[in-house]
Motif scaffolding. Structure first.
Motif, short mmCIF file in Angstrom:
data_model
loop_
_atom_site.label_atom_id
_atom_site.label_comp_id
_atom_site.label_asym_id
_atom_site.label_seq_id
_atom_site.Cartn_x
_atom_site.Cartn_y
_atom_site.Cartn_z
N LEU A 381 0.83 -1.20 0.00
CA LEU A 381 0.00 0.00 0.00
C LEU A 381 0.87 1.26 0.00
CD1 LEU A 381 -2.85 1.18 0.16
CD2 LEU A 381 -2.68 1.08 2.66
N VAL A 382 1.89 1.28 0.84
CA VAL A 382 2.81 2.43 0.89
C VAL A 382 3.48 2.62 -0.46
CG1 VAL A 382 4.99 3.24 1.87
CG2 VAL A 382 3.22 2.34 3.38
N GLY A 383 3.93 1.51 -1.06
CA GLY A 383 4.60 1.60 -2.35
C GLY A 383 3.69 2.14 -3.44
N VAL A 384 2.44 1.66 -3.48
CA VAL A 384 1.49 2.11 -4.50
C VAL A 384 1.17 3.59 -4.32
CG1 VAL A 384 -0.88 1.89 -5.32
CG2 VAL A 384 0.48 -0.16 -4.90
N ILE A 385 0.96 4.02 -3.06
CA ILE A 385 0.63 5.42 -2.79
C ILE A 385 1.77 6.34 -3.21
CG2 ILE A 385 0.23 7.10 -0.96
CD1 ILE A 385 -1.39 4.98 0.50
N ILE A 386 3.00 5.99 -2.83
CA ILE A 386 4.14 6.83 -3.17
C ILE A 386 4.35 6.86 -4.68
CG2 ILE A 386 6.64 7.06 -2.96
CD1 ILE A 386 6.42 6.04 -0.13
N ALA A 387 4.22 5.69 -5.33
CA ALA A 387 4.37 5.65 -6.79
C ALA A 387 3.31 6.50 -7.47
CB ALA A 387 4.29 4.20 -7.27
N ALA A 388 2.09 6.47 -6.93
CA ALA A 388 1.00 7.28 -7.50
C ALA A 388 1.27 8.77 -7.32
CB ALA A 388 -0.33 6.90 -6.85
N LEU A 389 1.78 9.14 -6.15
CA LEU A 389 2.08 10.56 -5.90
C LEU A 389 3.22 11.05 -6.80
CD1 LEU A 389 1.81 10.70 -1.99
CD2 LEU A 389 0.20 11.62 -3.68
N VAL A 390 4.23 10.19 -6.99
CA VAL A 390 5.34 10.56 -7.88
C VAL A 390 4.83 10.73 -9.30
CG1 VAL A 390 7.48 9.71 -8.93
CG2 VAL A 390 7.12 9.49 -6.46
N PHE A 391 3.95 9.81 -9.73
CA PHE A 391 3.39 9.91 -11.08
C PHE A 391 2.57 11.19 -11.23
CE2 PHE A 391 -0.26 9.21 -13.90
CZ PHE A 391 0.40 8.94 -15.09
N ALA A 392 1.77 11.49 -10.19
CA ALA A 392 0.95 12.72 -10.25
C ALA A 392 1.84 13.96 -10.34
CB ALA A 392 0.06 12.79 -9.01
N TRP A 393 2.92 13.97 -9.57
CA TRP A 393 3.83 15.11 -9.59
C TRP A 393 4.49 15.26 -10.96
CZ3 TRP A 393 4.88 19.34 -6.95
CH2 TRP A 393 6.10 19.99 -7.15
N SER A 395 3.37 14.13 -13.82
CA SER A 395 2.35 14.48 -14.82
C SER A 395 1.97 15.96 -14.70
CB SER A 395 1.10 13.61 -14.63
OG SER A 395 1.40 12.26 -14.83
N ALA A 396 1.96 16.46 -13.47
CA ALA A 396 1.59 17.87 -13.26
C ALA A 396 2.60 18.79 -13.93
CB ALA A 396 1.51 18.16 -11.77
N LYS A 397 3.87 18.38 -13.95
CA LYS A 397 4.90 19.24 -14.53
C LYS A 397 4.87 19.25 -16.05
CE LYS A 397 8.32 17.23 -12.39
NZ LYS A 397 9.70 16.94 -11.93
N ARG A 398 4.09 18.34 -16.64
CA ARG A 398 4.08 18.22 -18.10
C ARG A 398 3.05 19.12 -18.78
NH1 ARG A 398 4.54 12.47 -16.89
NH2 ARG A 398 6.71 11.82 -17.18
N GLU A 414 -3.54 26.73 -26.49
CA GLU A 414 -3.60 25.29 -26.80
C GLU A 414 -2.92 24.54 -25.64
OE1 GLU A 414 -1.74 24.81 -30.56
OE2 GLU A 414 -3.24 25.99 -31.65
N ILE A 415 -3.73 23.80 -24.89
CA ILE A 415 -3.25 23.13 -23.68
C ILE A 415 -2.73 21.73 -24.00
CG2 ILE A 415 -3.83 22.45 -21.31
CD1 ILE A 415 -3.99 25.45 -21.85
N TYR A 416 -1.57 21.41 -23.45
CA TYR A 416 -0.96 20.08 -23.61
C TYR A 416 -0.75 19.46 -22.23
CZ TYR A 416 -0.01 21.55 -28.40
OH TYR A 416 -0.14 22.00 -29.70
N GLY A 417 -1.14 18.20 -22.09
CA GLY A 417 -0.98 17.50 -20.82
C GLY A 417 -2.27 17.47 -20.03
N PRO A 418 -2.42 16.49 -19.13
CA PRO A 418 -3.67 16.35 -18.37
C PRO A 418 -3.88 17.46 -17.35
CG PRO A 418 -2.02 14.84 -17.53
CD PRO A 418 -1.42 15.48 -18.74
#
Length: 498
Positions: A381-393, A395-398, A414-418
């Motif tokens: 659970l800890v691993g999945v949460i941290i991996a998800a937060l890293v992915f969100a971070w 993705s946010a920078k993109r 013209e917006i690029y990225g989620p």
């Protein structure tokens, strides 16, 4: 008829010799593990052995991963030890039954697909952590009854037998694969100990394994709301730990054998096995990565090996206890050390400088939590949460915005990225409200409005333009983005251009 044969994989090609010999090897290896885990939980050794029989038999017949071995496990023992100490073994049986029902429900509801959310670094960390646990759990065999490390002749005898076991397991497959190396090692060490009269610890020194057929027994607990409140938290953790360990072991075997197991079917089978284990005086359990690796490394790929292992284990308990109790622990210790070496993902060292640092840190963290807390559910659970937060971070920078003004004087973004909760702040910084022309268009052709934070961000930027009497138009929205805006229509004020 063929659909039923397919359901139980009876049409699978079976190497009967390999399956039977491997099942016999696994049965021998199950005995000390089941006994040790029962003692960890503060229960009778037979509760562990009965659980190993019931879990192994049911999951081998009905499970979604032929060749995988289930039984009493340390992960479950650690969870129920407090329940057993505070309320007694009958509450443990009730807890296991309820945990099984939860697991069966997860399988029926097809929640096994959630394993797709577990990233590879988490799997590596989980596997490496378990390999370390398997190895360190064998070190107790190098201690005496008082917990002191062996010295002198006793140490040399133990080391010699363990090393010889490991050498046989390593070298024999290079000569012939006609006979399982692990079973050959156990028989050779047993013969040496008996022939030369070597004084060394045996399975019988841990505890007696003699017993009868598992008795059917309805847990003797009050059928009340109070009982449910006591066992429910333990049952939920047992169910979660069991499913996580089982399904991750399934994925590991999938990778080794280059085949594909069925997660939902395995979850339902684990649940049924735990329900029956609770009703037949067992402590419950889940997939065992060590025994599964022994089975797979012996070449077993079908259900027969697991069925043989469970039946032979029961025969040991009912009729063969005097013989099995004479098996030297050194042979089983050497076998489990080789299992830990084979289980460890050595490739994780080679990818340290090739994969993102965040992935490496996630894998290390999961392994550390697994090793030190022995809480597999928490580690994953800890691993999945941290991996998800890293992915969100990341993705946010993109998120990007390309800007231009057309011949009519309208400005286009013209917006690029989620666009989602983590990228909202950067999205807002892209706009120059005061200096923009009277009309602007926000083009989402290369973007997507992902959540309510994104909807609110679009609403807020629109309001900022409206306050200075400027119009905003949204174009090229994806169908999912359009649906989100329609649902929030009463709360927001935006102009969508179809």
């Amino acid at each position: 008829m063929q659909q039923y044969l397919k359901l139980f994989d009876f049409t699978q090609k079976v190497n009967y010799r390999t399956e039977i010999l491997s099942g016999l090897t696994v049965a021998i290896a199950l005995v000390p593990e089941a006994v040790a885990f029962a003692l960890i939980a503060g229960l009778s050794p037979l509760t562990g052995l009965y659980a190993a029989f019931m879990m192994g038999l049911i999951t081998s017949i009905f499970g979604g991963r032929p060749g995988m071995i289930s039984g009493a496990t340390g992960a479950v023992a650690v969870v129920i030890v407090d329940l057993a100490a505070d309320y007694g073994v009958e509450y443990v049986f009730a807890c296991v039954v309820l945990a099984g029902l939860i697991q069966a429900a997860a399988g029926i509801l097809k929640l096994g697909k959630l394993m797709r959310l577990v990233p590879l670094p988490v799997v590596y960390g989980f596997v490496n952590g378990l390999a370390i646990i398997i190895f360190t759990s064998q070190l107790v065999q190098f201690q005496d009854a008082s917990g002191n490390w062996l010295t002198g002749e006793a140490l040399y005898k133990m080391l010699g037998l363990v090393v010889l076991t490991m050498l046989i397991i390593y070298a024999l497959p290079k000569v012939t694969k006609a006979f399982p190396a692990s079973l050959a090692a156990i028989l050779v060490i047993f013969g040496i100990v008996v022939f030369f009269g070597i004084d060394t610890n045996t399975v019988g020194d841990i505890a007696s394994i003699e017993g009868g057929f598992p008795p059917f027994h309805i847990p003797d607990v009050p059928f009340s709301w109070e009982t449910l409140k006591i066992i429910a938290p333990y049952s939920a953790i047992v169910a979660a730990v069991g499913l996580i360990e089982s399904l991750l072991t399934l994925e590991l075997i999938d990778e080794i054998t280059e085949t594909r197991g069925r997660t939902n079917k395995e979850a339902a089978a684990q649940g049924l096995a735990n329900v029956l284990s609770g009703f037949f005086s067992g402590m419950g359990g889940c997939a065992m990565i060590g025994q599964s690796m022994i089975n797979i490394s012996n070449g077993a790929r079908a259900r027969l090996s697991g069925i043989i292992a469970a039946i032979v284990l029961l025969l040991f308990v009912m009729f063969g206890a005097p013989l099995i109790e004479r098996l030297p622990m050194a042979a089983l210790t050497g076998l489990m050390i080789m299992v830990s070496i084979g289980t460890f993902e050595w490739v994780s060292f080679r990818i340290i400088n090739k994969y993102p640092k965040s992935d490496i840190l996630v894998g290390i963290l999961v392994a550390v939590v697994t090793v030190f807390l022995h809480n597999l559910a928490l580690a994953v659970l800890v691993g999945v949460i941290i991996a998800a937060l890293v992915f969100a971070w990341d993705s946010a920078k993109r998120i990007r915005a390309r800007k231009h003004i057309d011949e009519t004087g309208m400005k286009h973004y013209e917006i690029y990225g989620p666009l989602f909760f983590a990228s909202v702040k950067m999205f807002n910084e892209k706009f120059d409200v005061l200096n923009d022309p009277e009309e602007i268009t926000i083009d989402f052709k290369e973007s997507r409005i992902a959540d309510m934070s994104a909807v609110e961000a679009v609403n807020k930027i629109t309001e900022r333009y409206h306050k200075v009497n400027k119009k905003v138009y949204l174009t090229n929205l994806s169908s999912s983005s359009h649906k989100l805006l329609l649902r929030a229509d009463e709360m927001i004020n935006v102009n969508v251009v179809e």
